[in-house]
Design a protein around this motif. Structure first.
Motif, PDB file in Angstrom:
ATOM      1  N   CYS A 169      26.903  10.779 -93.516  1.00 24.93           N
ATOM      2  CA  CYS A 169      25.733  10.555 -92.667  1.00 24.93           C
ATOM      3  C   CYS A 169      25.578  11.787 -91.782  1.00 24.93           C
ATOM      4  CB  CYS A 169      25.906   9.282 -91.830  1.00 24.93           C
ATOM      5  SG  CYS A 169      27.277   9.346 -90.671  1.00 24.93           S
ATOM      6  N   TYR A 171      26.056  11.648 -88.547  1.00 27.45           N
ATOM      7  CA  TYR A 171      26.993  11.465 -87.436  1.00 27.45           C
ATOM      8  C   TYR A 171      26.330  11.628 -86.070  1.00 27.45           C
ATOM      9  CZ  TYR A 171      30.895  11.157 -90.674  1.00 27.45           C
ATOM     10  OH  TYR A 171      31.751  10.740 -91.662  1.00 27.45           O
ATOM     11  N   ARG A 172      25.322  10.810 -85.832  1.00 26.76           N
ATOM     12  CA  ARG A 172      24.697  10.795 -84.511  1.00 26.76           C
ATOM     13  C   ARG A 172      25.690  10.310 -83.466  1.00 26.76           C
ATOM     14  NH1 ARG A 172      21.212   8.056 -87.937  1.00 26.76           N
ATOM     15  NH2 ARG A 172      19.278   9.147 -88.501  1.00 26.76           N
ATOM     16  N   GLU A 174      25.279   8.435 -80.913  1.00 25.62           N
ATOM     17  CA  GLU A 174      25.148   7.021 -80.560  1.00 25.62           C
ATOM     18  C   GLU A 174      25.793   6.102 -81.591  1.00 25.62           C
ATOM     19  OE1 GLU A 174      21.008   8.374 -82.108  1.00 25.62           O
ATOM     20  OE2 GLU A 174      22.732   9.214 -81.030  1.00 25.62           O
ATOM     21  N   ASP A 175      25.912   6.591 -82.818  1.00 27.31           N
ATOM     22  CA  ASP A 175      26.529   5.779 -83.870  1.00 27.31           C
ATOM     23  C   ASP A 175      28.036   5.984 -83.943  1.00 27.31           C
ATOM     24  OD1 ASP A 175      24.013   4.834 -84.635  1.00 27.31           O
ATOM     25  OD2 ASP A 175      23.701   6.537 -85.982  1.00 27.31           O
ATOM     26  N   TRP A 176      28.515   7.105 -83.456  1.00 20.99           N
ATOM     27  CA  TRP A 176      29.938   7.454 -83.549  1.00 20.99           C
ATOM     28  C   TRP A 176      30.445   7.902 -82.170  1.00 20.99           C
ATOM     29  CZ3 TRP A 176      32.352   6.822 -88.286  1.00 20.99           C
ATOM     30  CH2 TRP A 176      31.499   6.607 -89.373  1.00 20.99           C
ATOM     31  N   ARG A 184      32.079  15.458 -85.315  1.00 16.14           N
ATOM     32  CA  ARG A 184      30.810  14.986 -85.858  1.00 16.14           C
ATOM     33  C   ARG A 184      30.020  16.127 -86.485  1.00 16.14           C
ATOM     34  NH1 ARG A 184      27.736  13.855 -82.157  1.00 16.14           N
ATOM     35  NH2 ARG A 184      28.968  13.908 -80.215  1.00 16.14           N
ATOM     36  N   ASP A 204      23.877   7.845 -95.721  1.00 19.11           N
ATOM     37  CA  ASP A 204      23.002   6.998 -94.920  1.00 19.11           C
ATOM     38  C   ASP A 204      21.562   7.155 -95.421  1.00 19.11           C
ATOM     39  OD1 ASP A 204      21.466   5.763 -92.975  1.00 19.11           O
ATOM     40  OD2 ASP A 204      22.331   6.871 -91.301  1.00 19.11           O
ATOM     41  N   THR A 206      18.799   6.602 -94.156  1.00 18.67           N
ATOM     42  CA  THR A 206      17.797   7.088 -93.199  1.00 18.67           C
ATOM     43  C   THR A 206      17.795   8.608 -93.081  1.00 18.67           C
ATOM     44  OG1 THR A 206      19.278   6.940 -91.272  1.00 18.67           O
ATOM     45  CG2 THR A 206      18.029   4.959 -91.861  1.00 18.67           C
TER      46      THR A 206
END
Length: 251
Positions: A169, A171-172, A174-176, A184, A204, A206
């Motif tokens: 993904c 690795y935003r 807010e997600d990690w 990240r 991901d 998106t």
């Protein structure tokens, strides 16, 4: 490098099995796997390690969301975990050998090895070794993947003839939130693909338009994606992805 089996691209892959709590099929349950087989889907499942070194088919690090019990999976033995009921069903947490015996080659298995290091580092090994041991005599189609590239590299050594990929993904933060920014940034570029001798990625859905995904696709790398929840999302993802991991609808 093994050839990525076409069977993983021919049918949608049911995320944690074809689960539906309203129908009594919790995620990563025998009932969810049987339902996926009956519907003709592939199966994605997750592995965590028990206290005594057994690969358990379970997504979370903690028991509470899926069982109502408290505490980390790694602090209980396989026997203790196998006696803990899953919520919204009539069965308990299965081991990987349990699931292999159940599936018995009737559906392709996309197995995600959950990060055991805690920060996508090199503190792994026990779950990978236990997974390889469990799969040693399994004859059905299997592919292995992990967010942690160290796990993928370890599996390349343990099971060089089994297809493997990196779960990815962008690795935003807010997600990690627990991963350092440097980690990240590193992982988002999928820099370990070649070092891991990986055969595919599962990205991901998106973020399928990112340049790194485009570069891998241009090389002929199969692109899987997660987690699709509507037919509309699936149609959009398939503009780039070769297959989808889905849940919550009939794919």
């Amino acid at each position: 490098m093994p050839v990525f089996p076409q069977i993983f691209l021919e049918r949608p892959i049911a995320h944690r099995g074809y689960h539906d709590v309203a129908a009594g099929r919790p995620e990563n349950s025998r009932a969810a796997f049987e339902a996926a087989i009956a519907a003709g889907y592939g199966i994605e499942l997750d592995l965590q390690l028990s206290k005594d070194g057994v690969p358990m088919v379970f997504h979370d690090y903690d028991l509470q969301r899926l069982t109502g019990a408290r505490g980390p999976v790694q602090q209980k033995t396989a026997a203790e975990l196998a006696a803990i009921p899953l919520l919204h069903g009539d069965e308990c947490i299965p081991t990987l050998p349990d699931v292999l015996a159940l599936v018995a080659g009737r559906a392709p298995l996309l197995i995600e090895i959950k990060d055991q290091d805690g920060a996508m580092g090199a503190g792994i090994g026990a779950l990978e070794a236990a997974t390889a041991q469990a799969l040693a005599h399994y004859d059905g189609p299997v592919a292995l993947m992990s967010f942690n590239p160290h796990s993928v590299i370890r599996m390349a050594g343990l099971m060089p003839d089994t297809p493997r990929g990196i779960t990815t993904c962008t690795y935003r933060a807010e997600d990690w939130p627990t991963l350092p920014e440097a980690t990240r940034d590193h992982l988002s570029g999928i820099p370990d693909f070649d070092r891991a001798s990986a055969d595919f990625i599962s990205h991901d859905h998106t973020d399928l338009t990112t340049p790194v995904v485009a570069a891998l696709k241009a090389r002929g790398v199969p692109i899987l994606c997660w987690t699709i929840r509507t037919p509309q999302e699936e149609a959009q993802a398939r503009l780039i992805a070769d297959n989808v991991t889905f849940e919550g609808y009939v794919a």
